[in-house]
Design a protein around this motif. Structure first.
Motif, short mmCIF file in Angstrom:
data_model
loop_
_atom_site.label_atom_id
_atom_site.label_comp_id
_atom_site.label_asym_id
_atom_site.label_seq_id
_atom_site.Cartn_x
_atom_site.Cartn_y
_atom_site.Cartn_z
N UNK A 224 0.86 -1.18 0.00
CA UNK A 224 0.00 0.00 0.00
C UNK A 224 0.90 1.24 0.00
N UNK A 225 0.62 2.24 -0.85
CA UNK A 225 1.50 3.42 -0.91
C UNK A 225 1.74 4.09 0.44
N UNK A 226 0.69 4.15 1.26
CA UNK A 226 0.86 4.80 2.57
C UNK A 226 1.81 3.99 3.46
N UNK A 227 1.71 2.65 3.39
CA UNK A 227 2.62 1.81 4.18
C UNK A 227 4.03 1.89 3.63
N UNK A 228 4.17 2.00 2.29
CA UNK A 228 5.49 2.15 1.70
C UNK A 228 6.14 3.45 2.16
N UNK A 229 5.37 4.54 2.19
CA UNK A 229 5.88 5.82 2.68
C UNK A 229 6.29 5.72 4.15
N UNK A 230 5.48 5.02 4.93
CA UNK A 230 5.79 4.87 6.36
C UNK A 230 7.07 4.06 6.55
N UNK A 231 7.26 3.03 5.72
CA UNK A 231 8.48 2.22 5.81
C UNK A 231 9.70 3.05 5.42
N UNK A 232 9.55 3.91 4.40
CA UNK A 232 10.65 4.78 4.00
C UNK A 232 10.99 5.77 5.12
N UNK A 233 9.95 6.31 5.76
CA UNK A 233 10.19 7.21 6.90
C UNK A 233 10.96 6.49 8.01
N UNK A 234 10.57 5.25 8.25
CA UNK A 234 11.23 4.44 9.29
C UNK A 234 12.70 4.24 8.98
N UNK A 235 13.01 3.92 7.72
CA UNK A 235 14.40 3.71 7.34
C UNK A 235 15.20 5.01 7.39
N UNK A 236 14.56 6.12 7.04
CA UNK A 236 15.25 7.41 7.15
C UNK A 236 15.55 7.73 8.61
N UNK A 237 14.62 7.40 9.48
CA UNK A 237 14.84 7.63 10.90
C UNK A 237 16.00 6.81 11.44
N UNK A 238 16.20 5.62 10.87
CA UNK A 238 17.31 4.76 11.28
C UNK A 238 18.63 5.17 10.62
N UNK A 239 18.54 6.03 9.61
CA UNK A 239 19.74 6.46 8.90
C UNK A 239 20.13 5.56 7.74
N UNK A 240 19.28 4.58 7.41
CA UNK A 240 19.60 3.66 6.32
C UNK A 240 19.21 4.21 4.95
N UNK A 241 18.30 5.16 4.94
CA UNK A 241 17.83 5.77 3.69
C UNK A 241 18.14 7.25 3.76
N UNK A 242 19.00 7.71 2.85
CA UNK A 242 19.48 9.09 2.93
C UNK A 242 19.77 9.58 1.51
N UNK A 243 18.89 10.40 0.96
CA UNK A 243 19.04 10.84 -0.42
C UNK A 243 20.29 11.69 -0.63
N UNK A 244 20.68 12.48 0.36
CA UNK A 244 21.88 13.31 0.21
C UNK A 244 23.13 12.43 0.11
N UNK A 245 23.21 11.42 0.96
CA UNK A 245 24.35 10.50 0.92
C UNK A 245 24.33 9.67 -0.35
N UNK A 246 23.13 9.27 -0.78
CA UNK A 246 23.00 8.48 -2.01
C UNK A 246 23.45 9.29 -3.22
N UNK A 247 23.12 10.60 -3.23
CA UNK A 247 23.57 11.46 -4.33
C UNK A 247 25.10 11.45 -4.42
N UNK A 248 25.77 11.54 -3.28
CA UNK A 248 27.24 11.50 -3.28
C UNK A 248 27.76 10.16 -3.78
#
Length: 216
Positions: free
Chosen positions: A96-120
């Motif tokens: 579900x898109x809302x659950x996918x967004x929530x999972x992405x938020x969770x990973x960002x909170x853990x520091x595993x998902x980081x668009x700035x670092x990924x850009x580098x």
């Protein structure tokens, strides 16, 4: 409906297996077990069952998100696209898109998902392959990296000097240490342009190589 059995998973840490008296198996996170105060023999209302089923679906989405980001770095958009894409297995369904967004938020909170670092990471990887700024921007765009992270990643590359090292290495490879004639210079310049280098970068590299380049 009653919980027949509630045991921790032997395979996945933090997961609990909740077996109901009709044979339904719900895979829940430890947080859900604590939050709903679940125990074997507990009678479930229809409302509570619906909540547990929703929690089980979200736990599965979160687990898949973690598996995806552990396999290789991703941008937030790439992760969301993968989570919500139609699975090859017909028995499975997209998140579900809302659950996918929530999972992405969770990973960002853990520091595993980081668009700035990924850009580098993207910029460093493709610069090392010999790509210029135009191609680097294309790669960032294709991977859904937000534009606000592009300039910082590209500036960091410029400050490090790795961009110049890459174009110089390509030029040496193309010209093989020779003093090039006009046709060879054009072929080398065209090859560098196809890799996304701007004329200003190509001209500077040719001068560092020792080629005689006229001022514009």
């Amino acid at each position: 409906m009653r919980i027949e059995k509630l045991v921790p998973s032997q395979r996945v840490q933090g997961r609990w297996l909740c077996t109901l008296d009709d044979g339904t198996l719900l895979r829940l996170g430890e947080g859900e077990v604590v939050r709903f105060a679940l125990y074997a023999g507990m009678e479930l209302t229809d409302a509570l069952y619906d909540q547990l089923e929703e929690a089980a679906r979200y736990a599965a989405v979160r687990e898949r998100a973690l598996d995806l980001i552990a396999a290789r770095p991703l941008s937030r958009r790439e992760l969301l696209d993968k989570l919500t894409a139609k699975p090859r297995d017909p028995k499975k369904r997209p998140a579900d898109p809302a659950q996918a967004e929530a999972a992405a938020d969770w990973l960002e909170g853990l520091g595993y998902l980081n668009d700035a670092e990924y850009a580098r990471t993207v910029v460093k990887h493709y610069a090392a392959k010999g790509y210029g700024v135009r191609k680097l921007r294309d790669e960032l765009w294709k991977r859904g990296v937000p534009r606000e992270h592009w300039d910082a990643a590209l500036a960091e590359l410029a400050d490090s000097g790795r961009g110049e090292e890459a174009i110089d290495a390509l030029l040496r490879q193309k010209l093989k240490g020779r003093a090039p004639d006009e046709k060879e210079l054009k072929r080398a310049s065209d090859a560098l342009a196809r890799r996304g280098y701007r004329w200003e970068e190509i001209k500077a590299a040719l001068r560092r190589y020792g080629a005689d380049i006229e001022e514009d």
